[in-house]
Design a protein around this motif. Structure first.
Motif, PDB file in Angstrom:
ATOM      1  N   LEU A 286     -10.795  -7.735   0.017  1.00  0.00           N
ATOM      2  CA  LEU A 286      -9.561  -7.743  -0.780  1.00  0.00           C
ATOM      3  C   LEU A 286      -8.963  -6.344  -0.917  1.00  0.00           C
ATOM      4  CD1 LEU A 286     -10.216 -10.361  -3.596  1.00  0.00           C
ATOM      5  CD2 LEU A 286      -8.682 -10.539  -1.633  1.00  0.00           C
ATOM      6  N   LEU A 287      -9.843  -5.336  -0.969  1.00  0.00           N
ATOM      7  CA  LEU A 287      -9.309  -3.970  -1.092  1.00  0.00           C
ATOM      8  C   LEU A 287      -8.381  -3.632   0.071  1.00  0.00           C
ATOM      9  CD1 LEU A 287     -12.283  -1.773  -2.330  1.00  0.00           C
ATOM     10  CD2 LEU A 287     -10.035  -1.966  -3.379  1.00  0.00           C
ATOM     11  N   GLN A 288      -8.699  -4.172   1.241  1.00  0.00           N
ATOM     12  CA  GLN A 288      -7.874  -3.870   2.420  1.00  0.00           C
ATOM     13  C   GLN A 288      -6.528  -4.568   2.322  1.00  0.00           C
ATOM     14  OE1 GLN A 288      -9.387  -1.526   3.944  1.00  0.00           O
ATOM     15  NE2 GLN A 288     -11.202  -2.036   2.730  1.00  0.00           N
ATOM     16  N   LEU A 289      -6.581  -5.837   1.878  1.00  0.00           N
ATOM     17  CA  LEU A 289      -5.330  -6.580   1.672  1.00  0.00           C
ATOM     18  C   LEU A 289      -4.471  -5.822   0.653  1.00  0.00           C
ATOM     19  CD1 LEU A 289      -3.698  -9.382   1.758  1.00  0.00           C
ATOM     20  CD2 LEU A 289      -5.000  -9.955  -0.262  1.00  0.00           C
ATOM     21  N   PHE A 290      -5.110  -5.453  -0.455  1.00  0.00           N
ATOM     22  CA  PHE A 290      -4.360  -4.784  -1.520  1.00  0.00           C
ATOM     23  C   PHE A 290      -3.824  -3.432  -1.051  1.00  0.00           C
ATOM     24  CE2 PHE A 290      -7.164  -7.183  -4.796  1.00  0.00           C
ATOM     25  CZ  PHE A 290      -6.347  -8.298  -4.683  1.00  0.00           C
ATOM     26  N   GLN A 291      -4.685  -2.674  -0.343  1.00  0.00           N
ATOM     27  CA  GLN A 291      -4.228  -1.342   0.093  1.00  0.00           C
ATOM     28  C   GLN A 291      -2.936  -1.456   0.898  1.00  0.00           C
ATOM     29  OE1 GLN A 291      -5.578   0.773   3.561  1.00  0.00           O
ATOM     30  NE2 GLN A 291      -6.445   2.371   2.274  1.00  0.00           N
ATOM     31  N   GLN A 292      -2.886  -2.412   1.805  1.00  0.00           N
ATOM     32  CA  GLN A 292      -1.692  -2.546   2.638  1.00  0.00           C
ATOM     33  C   GLN A 292      -0.536  -3.184   1.878  1.00  0.00           C
ATOM     34  OE1 GLN A 292      -1.188  -1.017   5.535  1.00  0.00           O
ATOM     35  NE2 GLN A 292      -3.201  -0.151   5.128  1.00  0.00           N
ATOM     36  N   PHE A 293      -0.857  -4.084   0.932  1.00  0.00           N
ATOM     37  CA  PHE A 293       0.226  -4.750   0.198  1.00  0.00           C
ATOM     38  C   PHE A 293       0.711  -3.949  -1.010  1.00  0.00           C
ATOM     39  CE2 PHE A 293       1.328  -8.824   2.160  1.00  0.00           C
ATOM     40  CZ  PHE A 293       0.491  -8.733   3.250  1.00  0.00           C
ATOM     41  N   THR A 294       0.216  -2.711  -1.133  1.00  0.00           N
ATOM     42  CA  THR A 294       0.900  -1.799  -2.049  1.00  0.00           C
ATOM     43  C   THR A 294       2.271  -1.492  -1.448  1.00  0.00           C
ATOM     44  OG1 THR A 294      -0.025   0.088  -0.875  1.00  0.00           O
ATOM     45  CG2 THR A 294      -1.183  -0.598  -2.866  1.00  0.00           C
ATOM     46  N   GLY A 295       2.362  -1.681  -0.123  1.00  0.00           N
ATOM     47  CA  GLY A 295       3.624  -1.399   0.556  1.00  0.00           C
ATOM     48  C   GLY A 295       3.713   0.034   1.066  1.00  0.00           C
ATOM     49  N   ILE A 296       2.599   0.767   1.047  1.00  0.00           N
ATOM     50  CA  ILE A 296       2.650   2.199   1.396  1.00  0.00           C
ATOM     51  C   ILE A 296       3.273   2.455   2.764  1.00  0.00           C
ATOM     52  CG2 ILE A 296       0.230   2.203   2.234  1.00  0.00           C
ATOM     53  CD1 ILE A 296       2.036   5.169   0.620  1.00  0.00           C
ATOM     54  N   ASN A 297       2.807   1.723   3.775  1.00  0.00           N
ATOM     55  CA  ASN A 297       3.314   2.020   5.120  1.00  0.00           C
ATOM     56  C   ASN A 297       4.789   1.640   5.238  1.00  0.00           C
ATOM     57  OD1 ASN A 297       1.052   3.245   6.295  1.00  0.00           O
ATOM     58  ND2 ASN A 297       0.061   1.265   6.483  1.00  0.00           N
ATOM     59  N   ALA A 298       5.186   0.588   4.512  1.00  0.00           N
ATOM     60  CA  ALA A 298       6.586   0.189   4.521  1.00  0.00           C
ATOM     61  C   ALA A 298       7.445   1.272   3.864  1.00  0.00           C
ATOM     62  CB  ALA A 298       6.723  -1.135   3.792  1.00  0.00           C
ATOM     63  N   ILE A 299       6.980   1.753   2.721  1.00  0.00           N
ATOM     64  CA  ILE A 299       7.749   2.759   1.981  1.00  0.00           C
ATOM     65  C   ILE A 299       7.877   4.054   2.794  1.00  0.00           C
ATOM     66  CG2 ILE A 299       7.558   4.370   0.053  1.00  0.00           C
ATOM     67  CD1 ILE A 299       8.030   2.161  -1.526  1.00  0.00           C
ATOM     68  N   MET A 300       6.755   4.458   3.410  1.00  0.00           N
ATOM     69  CA  MET A 300       6.804   5.709   4.179  1.00  0.00           C
ATOM     70  C   MET A 300       7.748   5.545   5.367  1.00  0.00           C
ATOM     71  SD  MET A 300       3.919   7.920   3.304  1.00  0.00           S
ATOM     72  CE  MET A 300       2.529   7.970   4.344  1.00  0.00           C
ATOM     73  N   PHE A 301       7.771   4.347   5.893  1.00  0.00           N
ATOM     74  CA  PHE A 301       8.617   4.065   7.033  1.00  0.00           C
ATOM     75  C   PHE A 301      10.096   4.100   6.630  1.00  0.00           C
ATOM     76  CE2 PHE A 301      10.509   1.566  10.371  1.00  0.00           C
ATOM     77  CZ  PHE A 301       9.750   1.898  11.475  1.00  0.00           C
ATOM     78  N   TYR A 302      10.354   3.620   5.436  1.00  0.00           N
ATOM     79  CA  TYR A 302      11.725   3.496   4.946  1.00  0.00           C
ATOM     80  C   TYR A 302      12.256   4.834   4.417  1.00  0.00           C
ATOM     81  CZ  TYR A 302      15.632   1.088   2.611  1.00  0.00           C
ATOM     82  OH  TYR A 302      16.873   0.662   2.212  1.00  0.00           O
ATOM     83  N   ALA A 303      11.318   5.740   4.069  1.00  0.00           N
ATOM     84  CA  ALA A 303      11.712   6.993   3.421  1.00  0.00           C
ATOM     85  C   ALA A 303      12.811   7.777   4.166  1.00  0.00           C
ATOM     86  CB  ALA A 303      10.489   7.859   3.193  1.00  0.00           C
ATOM     87  N   PRO A 304      12.739   7.932   5.505  1.00  0.00           N
ATOM     88  CA  PRO A 304      13.787   8.717   6.176  1.00  0.00           C
ATOM     89  C   PRO A 304      15.188   8.149   5.941  1.00  0.00           C
ATOM     90  CG  PRO A 304      11.975   8.286   7.677  1.00  0.00           C
ATOM     91  CD  PRO A 304      11.687   7.515   6.435  1.00  0.00           C
ATOM     92  N   VAL A 305      15.299   6.813   5.883  1.00  0.00           N
ATOM     93  CA  VAL A 305      16.613   6.200   5.648  1.00  0.00           C
ATOM     94  C   VAL A 305      17.138   6.633   4.288  1.00  0.00           C
ATOM     95  CG1 VAL A 305      17.843   3.997   5.424  1.00  0.00           C
ATOM     96  CG2 VAL A 305      15.866   4.173   6.939  1.00  0.00           C
ATOM     97  N   LEU A 306      16.237   6.639   3.315  1.00  0.00           N
ATOM     98  CA  LEU A 306      16.657   7.019   1.968  1.00  0.00           C
ATOM     99  C   LEU A 306      17.074   8.492   1.920  1.00  0.00           C
ATOM    100  CD1 LEU A 306      13.866   5.138   0.036  1.00  0.00           C
ATOM    101  CD2 LEU A 306      16.313   4.626  -0.007  1.00  0.00           C
ATOM    102  N   PHE A 307      16.313   9.322   2.599  1.00  0.00           N
ATOM    103  CA  PHE A 307      16.653  10.748   2.615  1.00  0.00           C
ATOM    104  C   PHE A 307      18.021  10.971   3.250  1.00  0.00           C
ATOM    105  CE2 PHE A 307      13.170  13.505   1.172  1.00  0.00           C
ATOM    106  CZ  PHE A 307      12.241  12.541   0.847  1.00  0.00           C
ATOM    107  N   GLN A 308      18.325  10.159   4.246  1.00  0.00           N
ATOM    108  CA  GLN A 308      19.617  10.267   4.905  1.00  0.00           C
ATOM    109  C   GLN A 308      20.726   9.914   3.904  1.00  0.00           C
ATOM    110  OE1 GLN A 308      19.434   8.005   8.429  1.00  0.00           O
ATOM    111  NE2 GLN A 308      20.430   9.623   9.600  1.00  0.00           N
TER     112      GLN A 308
END
Ligand code: BGC
Length: 507
Positions: A286-308
């Motif tokens: 479950l820790l693995q499911l939770f770690q990924q479903f915090t959305g971290i990789n999605a947020i980091m991926f989306y960050a450049p768009v926001l900075f723009q």
């Protein structure tokens, strides 16, 4: 000065010093994490490079020229995405193989295999002249990740003295974050190098792979792994060397005891399905499911768009990489400092509240502003960027590192490598799912995606509160007695096992 290891006054006090040798071993082994982080970070950049796309994915490149993107709907090609994710799929399979190598040959050779897979993978991907080489290279890199992520956290947890185990284990995650950061910088600078910038970017992973390969020649095998393979004298010697004290008998005896139990188990995967294995098994997955479903990789991926959107224009990608990357690295130090002081539970619970607030604020602003006008006002975008950074901070000292630490320290020796392999492969699976689905989800759900992750954070926070016990300071081979048996919920599985053993003895 020897420091006495104890856990809340309960666990046996094993004497240990923090030796230079242990420090060197930790840093070298953690290079496995750096390669993992580099691989996470580099793919996004390389698959955005025109030279790379024209060479290997010409139809994707053609299409990309004609699509209209907006803040939510970025160009999304499942096939290209699969190229990125193939690494996670390969790692998912490889971790099971790695677990067998880890038990039969030891943690150190598993790391050496990882570095060899990495080196061949880097050679094939950086030197690729056709898509076949590229994909085979990517699969080998995935094997490297599977082997490295299997062996390194276990190695770190086994060589660390109990009261420093959390901090030393998190050096793995620290290196992951450094790897991501370096990869993002490399992406930025190689994007302007034509036509072979992508080769330089992919080839960069060779540096940590070489360090891991040669470094692993000087590190020791863990005492547990030696004793488990009946090399008791070598194991004792290794223990003396890493603990830096003469009197290691008590700890030695406890490892021998764990090994005796472990050696009676012929099929660790079957044992994993037994009730007594349930607590670490369920928590590890479950820790693995939770770690990924915090959305971290999605947020980091989306960050450049926001900075723009905030107005950084063409520098957005670099700035986003530098700012989120540095925050990710520095906050991991906070985790290293706190994990053996405040404990694991405090970090998990604190960060759940912390990340939930960030996600909700980001979601609300995007829903209100972007939802109606299609563009985000600068002040609102600035607030979003700030909360993205605060969110990354929370992840970096909690669910990120603890997703690796807790499964590496909670399985008893007999199921440790098998149980951890399942955890690693679950991590790869959920990373794959997010990587594959995120862009389509963002396009379909829009700001709703942040509420989606918020809901998951509530679930994981509650789970941590009720089901994740504190493991701070408890000796790694003592979890059953000190952690599971006294736990309000998990004790039922331990008692069931005790009854079963009694019955077996009587009959
Ligand atoms: C996770 C990765 C994530 C990274 C971010 C790791 O622990 O497994 O999926 O990208 O942390 O720092």
């Amino acid at each position: 000065m020897p420091v006495v290891v104890s856990s809340d006054g309960n666990a046996p006090a094993f004497k240990a010093k923090m030796t230079v040798y242990v420090f060197v071993c930790v840093v070298i082994a953690a290079f496995g994490g750096l390669i993992f982080g580099y691989d996470i970070g580099i793919s996004g950049g390389v698959t955005a490079m025109d030279d790379f796309l024209k060479k290997f994915f010409p139809t994707v490149w053609e299409k990309k020229q004609h699509v209209h993107e907006n803040n939510y709907c970025k160009y999304d090609n499942q096939f290209l995405q699969l190229f990125t994710s193939s690494l996670y799929l390969a790692a998912l399979v490889a971790s099971f193989l790695a677990s067998a190598v880890c038990s039969k040959l030891g943690r150190k050779p598993t790391m050496q295999f990882a570095s060899i897979f990495f080196l061949i993978g880097v050679g094939l991907t950086a030197g690729a002249v056709n898509i076949f080489m590229l994909i085979v290279g990517r699969i080998l890199l995935g094997f490297g990740v599977g082997f490295g992520n299997q062996a390194v956290p276990l190695f770190l947890s086994e060589i660390a003295p109990a009261q420093l185990r959390g901090g030393l284990n998190i050096v793995f995650q620290l290196m992951v974050t450094i790897g991501i950061f370096i990869a993002n910088l490399v992406n930025y600078f190689t994007a302007t190098v034509h036509p072979n910038g992508w080769r330089i970017a992919l080839g960069g992973a060779a540096v940590p792979a070489i360090i891991l390969l040669f470094g692993s020649l000087i590190i020791c095998e863990t005492p547990t792994s030696l004793i488990e393979r009946n090399k008791n004298e070598e194991g004792k010697e290794a223990l003396r060397k890493i603990r830096g004290v003469e009197d290691i008998n008590e700890e030695y005896e406890s490892i021998v005891h764990a090994c005796n139990i472990s050696n009676q188990v012929k099929d660790p995967y079957r044992k994993l399905l037994k009730p007594a294995s349930r607590p670490p098994f369920i928590i590890g997955m479950l820790l693995q499911l939770f770690q990924q479903f915090t959305g971290i990789n999605a947020i980091m991926f989306y960050a450049p768009v926001l900075f723009q959107t905030v107005g950084f224009g063409s520098d957005a990608a670099l700035l986003s990489a530098v700012i989120t990357g540095v925050i990710n690295v520095l906050s991991t130090f906070v985790g290293i400092y706190l994990v053996d002081r405040t404990g694991r539970r405090f970090l998990l619970l604190q960060s759940s509240v912390h990340m939930l607030i960030c996600q909700l604020i980001i979601g609300i602003i995007l829903a209100k502003d972007l939802g109606t006008t299609g563009t985000l006002g600068k002040p609102q975008a600035l607030v979003v960027v700030i909360f993205v950074c605060v969110y990354v901070m929370g992840f970096a000292w909690s669910w990120g590192p603890l997703g690796w630490l807790i499964p590496s320290e909670t399985f008893p020796l007999e199921t440790r490598t098998a149980g951890f392999a399942v955890a690693v492969s679950c991590n790869m699976f959920f990373t794959f799912v997010i990587a594959q689905a995120f862009l389509s989800m963002l396009c379909g759900m829009r700001s709703g995606i942040f509420f989606f992750f918020s809901a998951w954070i509530i679930v994981m926070g509650l789970f941590a509160m009720f089901f994740i016990p504190e493991t701070k300071g408890v000796a790694i081979d003592d979890m059953r007695e000190r952690v599971w048996k006294p736990h309000w919920f998990w004790k039922r599985y331990m008692l069931a096992e005790d009854d079963h053993q009694d019955l077996e003895k009587r009959t």
